[in-house]
Design an enzyme around this catalytic site. Sequence first.
Site, PDB file in Angstrom:
ATOM      1  CG  ASP A 201      -1.930   1.079   1.268  1.00 16.51           C
ATOM      2  OD1 ASP A 201      -1.716   2.099   0.577  1.00 16.51           O
ATOM      3  OD2 ASP A 201      -2.932   0.941   1.984  1.00 16.51           O
ATOM      4  CG  HIS A 202       3.095   3.995  -3.206  1.00 16.45           C
ATOM      5  ND1 HIS A 202       4.023   4.711  -2.485  1.00 16.45           N
ATOM      6  CD2 HIS A 202       3.683   3.724  -4.394  1.00 16.45           C
ATOM      7  CE1 HIS A 202       5.123   4.869  -3.202  1.00 16.45           C
ATOM      8  NE2 HIS A 202       4.945   4.273  -4.374  1.00 16.45           N
ATOM      9  NE  ARG A 203      -4.169   3.804   1.287  1.00 12.66           N
ATOM     10  CZ  ARG A 203      -5.342   3.327   1.698  1.00 12.66           C
ATOM     11  NH1 ARG A 203      -6.391   4.143   1.790  1.00 12.66           N
ATOM     12  NH2 ARG A 203      -5.481   2.054   2.005  1.00 12.66           N
TER      13      ARG A 203
ATOM     14  CB  CYS B  37       6.095   2.720   3.370  1.00 15.12           C
ATOM     15  SG  CYS B  37       5.865   1.252   2.339  1.00 15.12           S
TER      16      CYS B  37
END
Length: 479
Positions: free
Chosen positions: A449-451, A453
């Site tokens: 999940d790019h949110r 890290c």
Amino acid sequence: MSIKTFLLPDLGEGLTEAELVRWIVAAGDTVAVDQPIAEVETAKSLVEIPSPFEGVVSTLHGEAGQMMLVDEPFISVNTGGEDAPQTGEPSGERAQSYREEELAGTQAPAGESVDPSGEAEQDEEGSGNVLIGYGTGSAQRKTSRRRKPRGLGASGASATKASAEAVRVVNPLVRKLARENSLDISTVQGTGPEGLILRTDVEAAVAAASQAPTTTATTTQPSISSTAAKPEVSTGTVDADSRTGLPVASSQVLSGVRKTIANAMSTSRREIPEATVWVDVDVTKLLKLRTKIKEADGQAPSVMALISRFAVAGLQRFPELNSRIDVETDGGLRHTVFDGVNLGFAAQTDRGLVVPNVRDAHKLNAQELSAEFARLATVAREGKAGVSDLSGSTFTINNYGVFNVDGSAAIINYPEAAILGLGRIIEKPWVVNGKLKVRSICELTLSFDHRVCDGGTAAGFLRFVADAMTDPKRALATL
């Protein structure tokens, strides 16, 4: 005598329905408290339902294959005591009405149920949702009310008949389905008790209506397209898809595990902005180390357990990946990082893909992880995994190498933040210290999940696990 009706218990994790797989008892059988009476399949697992009462089975409120709703009548037992205050034992007609409504996929409006006989009655005392190991809750009582007759229907029938017809559809979703498809509900032939119209009846009517233009074209216009369709219409044994014109091999509404998987995957793709990183790893030394352990101890952890041990250690160094994003009521995002790891792993079963999880995996060594993987995989394939076994994971590992594929950009197990994928181990030419050698190579992938890290954190975690797999002796000495 005293008849007590047991309501289908709350099976946990917000599950509101279950498919009745089979009855273990029959009407007339004597049952004891906590004796298994039925098996039901939820979206999570196969669950045995125990009896909360001792006595003789009076009524089974369902049949194998039906979808049963939580907090609705499941089984009635004659406990042999004195009559409890009531207006009458739940009738077979009313029980059948419940079952048909469950097949339609919803409950009656709050505080109101429909009795085809037109007689008001009251349910017996419930058990309070009992499951072995869950304890017994407080008893509950529900009261049904007779729906008042409504006005005459469009057919011009008598007032009595019209009022009866008015309650032939107890499910608001059935009416909504008919309305959305411009279907006159009064023209639908109900297959439920006393003509009760079910969702399946409306779906069948809609399907029949969609085929009508094709049938008309076949009989009135001898064109090329109608000639091709004529054999299918004349036989009446093969359904054609309205969009493609192809015969339909099978068509069914997703339920149980398949429905849960579909919803979870859709939610994951919709809610999580994911990215994927991957690397090829030389696991030659890891395989040799496992062989030496097996020779010395007579058994060795599985390769997946060894890699999982490295992954758990990596999550302690990169905790952002062992976390979750929740949406607040005001639209804000809350990032929760966990102190400890519940390690999920994908397991293929006859019921579909499930994700059992090892609780407190950070406290276990490789041998203990291997034993837990084997135990949980077995109970999952047998359909005996409990709700707690199949929920609550914080990070998941997916070994798709068992399907003989090299790699995959796995979908994150919502609402987790990352999933680690293991490809098959295959011999490949590999450069070692400037020389070409044959080595055992495995592709490692991480979807995250790019949110939670940036790519640097994800790459750091993946590199940590890959390095540990490449030089396992050194890694195990420092873990």
